[in-house]
Design an enzyme around this catalytic site. Structure first.
Site, short mmCIF file in Angstrom:
data_model
loop_
_atom_site.label_atom_id
_atom_site.label_comp_id
_atom_site.label_asym_id
_atom_site.label_seq_id
_atom_site.Cartn_x
_atom_site.Cartn_y
_atom_site.Cartn_z
N LYS A 180 12.88 73.69 -30.65
CA LYS A 180 14.20 73.95 -31.21
C LYS A 180 15.24 73.24 -30.33
O LYS A 180 15.58 73.69 -29.25
CB LYS A 180 14.51 75.44 -31.27
CG LYS A 180 15.84 75.76 -31.99
CD LYS A 180 16.71 76.63 -31.15
CE LYS A 180 18.12 76.78 -31.68
NZ LYS A 180 18.93 75.56 -31.65
N GLY A 232 19.45 75.71 -20.45
CA GLY A 232 20.68 76.14 -21.10
C GLY A 232 21.51 77.00 -20.19
O GLY A 232 21.41 76.92 -18.96
N SER A 233 22.29 77.88 -20.79
CA SER A 233 23.26 78.68 -20.04
C SER A 233 22.61 79.88 -19.37
O SER A 233 21.54 80.36 -19.78
CB SER A 233 24.38 79.17 -20.96
OG SER A 233 23.90 80.15 -21.85
N VAL A 236 22.25 83.15 -21.75
CA VAL A 236 21.13 83.01 -22.68
C VAL A 236 19.81 83.05 -21.93
O VAL A 236 18.83 83.67 -22.37
CB VAL A 236 21.26 81.71 -23.50
CG1 VAL A 236 20.02 81.50 -24.39
CG2 VAL A 236 22.51 81.75 -24.36
N GLY A 237 19.77 82.42 -20.76
CA GLY A 237 18.55 82.44 -19.96
C GLY A 237 18.14 83.84 -19.57
O GLY A 237 16.95 84.19 -19.59
N GLU A 254 15.81 76.34 -16.61
CA GLU A 254 16.83 75.69 -15.78
C GLU A 254 18.17 76.05 -16.38
O GLU A 254 18.44 75.77 -17.55
CB GLU A 254 16.62 74.18 -15.76
CG GLU A 254 17.34 73.49 -14.61
CD GLU A 254 18.80 73.23 -14.92
OE1 GLU A 254 19.64 73.95 -14.32
OE2 GLU A 254 19.10 72.35 -15.73
N CYS A 288 24.17 69.61 -15.27
CA CYS A 288 23.93 70.80 -14.43
C CYS A 288 23.95 70.43 -12.95
O CYS A 288 24.26 71.28 -12.10
CB CYS A 288 22.59 71.44 -14.78
SG CYS A 288 22.51 72.04 -16.47
N GLU A 384 30.84 78.12 -13.38
CA GLU A 384 30.58 76.74 -13.78
C GLU A 384 31.47 76.32 -14.93
O GLU A 384 31.53 76.99 -15.97
CB GLU A 384 29.11 76.57 -14.19
CG GLU A 384 28.75 75.14 -14.52
CD GLU A 384 27.29 74.99 -14.92
OE1 GLU A 384 26.73 73.90 -14.69
OE2 GLU A 384 26.71 75.94 -15.47
#
Length: 491
Positions: A180, A232-233, A236-237, A254, A288, A384
């Site tokens: 995805k 991702g963020s 969400v992680g 990551e 990142c 961030e």
């Protein structure tokens, strides 16, 4: 799909070797340099689409396993060749859909080709270890076996390279994949999937599902997914971690960074300034690994300001297709507003703007590359901001610099500029980061070296890129005791 067209591309899902139209809501991607231009549109995947993709992946496992690792390596090598042949078209599409400059897009294509060749070559590495046995007629060895169907969720900032980091080793070690990609860059994802299929990836081994974040949530929760690899963020992680770890699946993540560059008094200031600006501003700061904080130790501060200011002022944010643009637009209007809000908040909290570049007057999502001066009391020095803003802070000594560098929940990359061996050793040992650069930008990594962070940057999870760590994540280890059967005796 014709990636050279400037017309709107019609995208489909890849399910069990077939390019199928889904029946979900219509979605689209736009050109960040010209938001009125639709790059691609598609019907999003439904829960039924996802179920079909996972079922196809499970059904294809045994056949893909029987191809053998050398055969799978040949498929990846062919994919690398195809990507090399079509590299310019893919780079143009990437710039059109993601916004980065053509130079950055070409660089990403090249890095992706290198990743595919590297993983293809890893097919010939030793895949097990032999141990001594207490029985003279016995062999003890380990065997690597694929984990199963791997769920791959990738971001928009590196829409080709990061998917290759994950998909190539997953396929090499005999797994099947349900991928995805980010909703902002579906056309680049489909172009990469087409190359993998043409290279020889069989039906069901790679499945591409296009859709919103809720589709990713269903993917990671599914019992048919044996491992999840996500970039991702942080929020969400954390959600993914709770869902995946709870059901006992493997997880690799990551999640970003808030990376510091420490500049010591003995540093080559001109070289340090150039490296820092490159790390902070390349790809419009949408990395990142980008430098977000500059920590100047002692009297190097004023010399560093003198070197940094003209470099930042010279930067131009404009269409990625124009040679005069040093950086492209940010990926979306939402991203632009978030960056501008963070800059306004920093100024309200006491930050001083030391320098700003210029931006195009075109209707794209352009932001000003900005150098701030401030302290760690600023929100922007802890949270961030995914854009071309970097904050300069002054400290008195190395102890204070290391403390300040570590004053974040992240721990992805860091850099230190000095010729002092003592300072280098201390930073390598004491700065909390998974990747540390000495006299070099915080960005960039080698495909054969492990990549990943500490703290909230990566979660206690396996690294990426390096073939050894990739094998550890994408396989399960069995230990085999093989005893020679005794010879029958003649009567």
């Amino acid at each position: 799909m014709n990636t050279t067209t400037t017309q709107t591309l019609e995208l489909k899902q890849l399910i069990n070797g077939q390019w199928d139209s889904a029946t979900g809501a219509e979605a689209h991607s736009v050109n960040p340099a010209d938001p009125e231009e639709l790059v691609a549109r598609y019907a999003t995947a439904t829960p039924q689409t996802l179920e079909a993709a996972i079922a196809a992946g499970r059904a294809a496992l045994a056949g893909w396993d029987r191809v053998g690792i050398l055969g799978r390596g040949r498929v990846l090598r062919r994919a690398a060749q195809l990507l090399e042949e079509r590299g310019e078209d893919i780079a143009v599409l990437m710039t059109r859909e993601q916004g980065k400059t053509l130079a950055d897009s070409r660089g990403e294509v090249g890095a992706t080709v290198e990743t595919l060749y590297y993983q293809a070559g890893s097919a010939r590495r030793a895949d097990g270890v032999t141990y001594p046995s207490g029985n003279a007629d016995e062999l003890v060895r380990t065997i690597r076996r694929p984990v199963g169907v791997v769920g791959v969720i990738t971001p928009w900032n590196f829409p080709l390279q990061i998917p290759a980091w994950k998909i190539a080793p997953a396929l090499l070690w005999g797994n099947t994949v349900v991928w995805k990609p980010a909703s902002d860059t579906p056309a680049v994802a489909l172009a990469f999937a087409e190359i993998l299929v043409e290279a020889g990836v069989p039906a069901g081994v790679l499945n591409l599902v296009l859709g919103p974040g809720s589709l990713g949530s269903r993917l990671v929760e599914h019992e048919g997914i044996a491992a999840v690899t996500f970039t991702g963020s942080v929020p969400v992680g954390h959600q993914i971690r709770e869902r995946v770890v709870l059901r006992g699946a493997k997880l690799q993540m990551e999640l970003g960074g808030h990376n510091a560059a420490i500049v010591m008094p003995d540093a080559d200031v001109a070289s340090a300034a150039a490296a820092i600006v490159a790390a902070a501003m390349s790809s419009t700061g949408q990395k990142c690994t980008a430098t977000r904080r500059i920590i100047a130790v002692g009297d190097v501060h004023d010399r560093l300001v003198e070197a940094l200011v003209p470099l930042v002022k010279a930067l131009v944010s404009g269409p990625g297709t124009e040679a005069t643009s040093d950086m492209g637009p940010v990926v979306s209007d939402r991203a632009r507003r978030d960056i501008e809000d963070a800059l306004s908040q920093a100024q309200a909290e006491g930050a001083t703007v030391l320098a700003q570049g210029s931006k195009s007057d075109a209707p794209g999502h352009y932001v000003l590359p900005t150098l701030l001066a401030g302290t760690d009391a600023l929100t922007i020095t802890h949270e961030e901001v995914f854009g071309p803003i970097v904050t300069l802070m002054r400290v008195e000594d190395l102890d204070e610099a290391i403390t300040l560098a570590n004053a974040t929940e992240f721990g992805l990359t860091a850099s230190v500029f000095t010729s002092d061996e003592h300072a280098i050793r201390r930073c390598l040992n004491e700065v909390v980061a998974g990747l540390i650069k000495v006299n070099a930008p915080s960005t960039g990594s080698e495909v054969h070296a492990p990549f990943g962070g500490l703290r909230d940057s990566s979660f206690p999870a396996p690294r990426e890129q390096n073939s050894d760590v990739a094998a550890d994540f994408f396989t399960e280890t069995k230990t085999a005791y093989v005893r020679v059967a005794p010879q029958g005796r003649a009567s």
